[in-house]
Structures are given as C-alpha cells and as structure tokens.
Write a protein that holds these residues in place. Sequence first.
Motif, PDB file in Angstrom:
ATOM      1  N   ALA A 129      -7.235 -25.082 -31.627  1.00  0.00           N
ATOM      2  CA  ALA A 129      -7.309 -26.113 -32.663  1.00  0.00           C
ATOM      3  C   ALA A 129      -7.461 -25.444 -34.017  1.00  0.00           C
ATOM      4  CB  ALA A 129      -8.475 -27.059 -32.403  1.00  0.00           C
ATOM      5  N   ALA A 130      -7.055 -26.168 -35.065  1.00  0.00           N
ATOM      6  CA  ALA A 130      -7.178 -25.652 -36.429  1.00  0.00           C
ATOM      7  C   ALA A 130      -7.504 -26.805 -37.361  1.00  0.00           C
ATOM      8  CB  ALA A 130      -5.898 -24.950 -36.866  1.00  0.00           C
ATOM      9  N   ILE A 131      -8.103 -26.442 -38.516  1.00  0.00           N
ATOM     10  CA  ILE A 131      -8.526 -27.471 -39.472  1.00  0.00           C
ATOM     11  C   ILE A 131      -8.410 -26.909 -40.881  1.00  0.00           C
ATOM     12  CG2 ILE A 131     -10.968 -26.786 -39.298  1.00  0.00           C
ATOM     13  CD1 ILE A 131     -11.656 -29.815 -39.480  1.00  0.00           C
ATOM     14  N   ASN A 132      -7.928 -27.734 -41.804  1.00  0.00           N
ATOM     15  CA  ASN A 132      -7.805 -27.239 -43.168  1.00  0.00           C
ATOM     16  C   ASN A 132      -9.118 -27.422 -43.928  1.00  0.00           C
ATOM     17  OD1 ASN A 132      -7.657 -30.028 -43.699  1.00  0.00           O
ATOM     18  ND2 ASN A 132      -6.436 -29.657 -45.536  1.00  0.00           N
ATOM     19  N   TRP A 133      -9.125 -27.079 -45.206  1.00  0.00           N
ATOM     20  CA  TRP A 133     -10.385 -26.925 -45.928  1.00  0.00           C
ATOM     21  C   TRP A 133     -11.197 -28.214 -46.047  1.00  0.00           C
ATOM     22  CZ3 TRP A 133     -11.991 -28.994 -50.674  1.00  0.00           C
ATOM     23  CH2 TRP A 133     -11.040 -29.802 -51.322  1.00  0.00           C
ATOM     24  N   ASN A 134     -10.505 -29.351 -46.148  1.00  0.00           N
ATOM     25  CA  ASN A 134     -11.237 -30.608 -46.356  1.00  0.00           C
ATOM     26  C   ASN A 134     -11.185 -31.527 -45.138  1.00  0.00           C
ATOM     27  OD1 ASN A 134      -8.607 -31.491 -46.418  1.00  0.00           O
ATOM     28  ND2 ASN A 134      -8.799 -32.631 -48.325  1.00  0.00           N
ATOM     29  N   SER A 135     -10.798 -30.969 -43.983  1.00  0.00           N
ATOM     30  CA  SER A 135     -10.718 -31.716 -42.720  1.00  0.00           C
ATOM     31  C   SER A 135      -9.646 -32.792 -42.741  1.00  0.00           C
ATOM     32  CB  SER A 135     -12.072 -32.364 -42.368  1.00  0.00           C
ATOM     33  OG  SER A 135     -13.099 -31.402 -42.365  1.00  0.00           O
ATOM     34  N   GLY A 136      -8.761 -32.731 -43.746  1.00  0.00           N
ATOM     35  CA  GLY A 136      -7.704 -33.730 -43.838  1.00  0.00           C
ATOM     36  C   GLY A 136      -6.531 -33.468 -42.920  1.00  0.00           C
ATOM     37  N   ASN A 137      -6.452 -32.262 -42.400  1.00  0.00           N
ATOM     38  CA  ASN A 137      -5.349 -31.881 -41.522  1.00  0.00           C
ATOM     39  C   ASN A 137      -5.912 -31.086 -40.357  1.00  0.00           C
ATOM     40  OD1 ASN A 137      -2.800 -31.432 -40.505  1.00  0.00           O
ATOM     41  ND2 ASN A 137      -2.286 -29.821 -41.962  1.00  0.00           N
ATOM     42  N   THR A 138      -5.587 -31.529 -39.160  1.00  0.00           N
ATOM     43  CA  THR A 138      -6.025 -30.813 -37.961  1.00  0.00           C
ATOM     44  C   THR A 138      -4.853 -30.625 -37.018  1.00  0.00           C
ATOM     45  OG1 THR A 138      -6.690 -32.869 -36.871  1.00  0.00           O
ATOM     46  CG2 THR A 138      -8.403 -31.656 -38.045  1.00  0.00           C
ATOM     47  N   TYR A 139      -4.984 -29.649 -36.147  1.00  0.00           N
ATOM     48  CA  TYR A 139      -3.954 -29.353 -35.145  1.00  0.00           C
ATOM     49  C   TYR A 139      -4.651 -29.084 -33.821  1.00  0.00           C
ATOM     50  CZ  TYR A 139      -0.709 -26.676 -32.335  1.00  0.00           C
ATOM     51  OH  TYR A 139       0.063 -26.226 -31.303  1.00  0.00           O
ATOM     52  N   TYR A 140      -4.042 -29.557 -32.733  1.00  0.00           N
ATOM     53  CA  TYR A 140      -4.562 -29.291 -31.394  1.00  0.00           C
ATOM     54  C   TYR A 140      -3.431 -28.837 -30.483  1.00  0.00           C
ATOM     55  CZ  TYR A 140      -8.720 -31.831 -32.863  1.00  0.00           C
ATOM     56  OH  TYR A 140      -9.852 -32.239 -33.526  1.00  0.00           O
ATOM     57  N   ALA A 141      -3.715 -27.869 -29.654  1.00  0.00           N
ATOM     58  CA  ALA A 141      -2.779 -27.514 -28.600  1.00  0.00           C
ATOM     59  C   ALA A 141      -2.654 -28.690 -27.636  1.00  0.00           C
ATOM     60  CB  ALA A 141      -3.269 -26.273 -27.868  1.00  0.00           C
ATOM     61  N   ASP A 142      -1.489 -28.862 -27.046  1.00  0.00           N
ATOM     62  CA  ASP A 142      -1.245 -29.984 -26.136  1.00  0.00           C
ATOM     63  C   ASP A 142      -2.248 -29.987 -24.985  1.00  0.00           C
ATOM     64  OD1 ASP A 142       2.403 -29.990 -26.387  1.00  0.00           O
ATOM     65  OD2 ASP A 142       0.860 -30.905 -27.643  1.00  0.00           O
ATOM     66  N   SER A 143      -2.644 -28.810 -24.551  1.00  0.00           N
ATOM     67  CA  SER A 143      -3.518 -28.706 -23.382  1.00  0.00           C
ATOM     68  C   SER A 143      -4.931 -29.231 -23.632  1.00  0.00           C
ATOM     69  CB  SER A 143      -3.596 -27.248 -22.926  1.00  0.00           C
ATOM     70  OG  SER A 143      -4.068 -26.424 -23.975  1.00  0.00           O
ATOM     71  N   VAL A 144      -5.316 -29.403 -24.896  1.00  0.00           N
ATOM     72  CA  VAL A 144      -6.677 -29.847 -25.188  1.00  0.00           C
ATOM     73  C   VAL A 144      -6.724 -31.176 -25.937  1.00  0.00           C
ATOM     74  CG1 VAL A 144      -7.425 -27.441 -25.278  1.00  0.00           C
ATOM     75  CG2 VAL A 144      -6.925 -28.653 -27.413  1.00  0.00           C
TER      76      VAL A 144
END
Length: 125
Positions: free
Chosen positions: A49-64
Amino acid sequence: QVQLVESGGGLVQAGGSLRLSCAASGRTFTSYAMAWFRQAPGKERDIVAAINWNSGNTYYADSVKGRFTISRDNAKNTVYLQMNSLKPEDTAVYYCAATVSRWYLPFSASEYGYWGQGTQVTVSS
C-alpha cells in the motif's frame, strides 16, 4: 534525510489483525510519499500500500484490497498499516518506505529511497 523505524509485527492466527507503525525522523514528513512493502522468503519485495502526503491518494495491491488500510498522522510523523482478516500468504517481512514526492505516488520499490529495517509478520493457519 529521513530515518524509518517499524513496529507492530508478530505472530497471529489466520483471520486475526495486526497494526504496523512506522515512525519517521525529521521535520519534513509531509514532503514524503509513504508506502509499505513486503517480502516473503525467496520472493521479490512487492508493494502492499502507498499514501501521498495529505492522505488524499492511496494505493493498494489487489491481494490486500478490502483487508488492509494505510493511514498517516503527519502530526506524529507516523504511517500505519492496519491489517485485518490476515491469511497465511500474508506472512512476510514488512518494510516501511519513503520517497520525496507530494503528489506522485510510486508503486515500484526502486522509486523509494528510504527504508526501515523491516518487521516480521507471521500468520499461522
């Protein structure tokens, strides 16, 4: 420069939960995109998972997706990974990572320049 220290790993039964924390040093935490990666024995280090500086954009792997949640508290210079409904295949060393970026959210390990020491997560069946 930023230093990262993970905590919260451990042994849990399948279906259980864990919360990982990553504390960052320095005064410019909001300059960094943050991510969690994991690496199982004999496998590559993959993004979770990843998150940008203000939590406005996140990413998750399909498996999680739907099981894990990444969040950050900029006042505490800390990023979290809440892991629910854990499965044996989630067993790995989990690494916190940082890169200087406010808006672009990298997915590749090679794009992250700062890493924690890793914390072991083991899910028993």
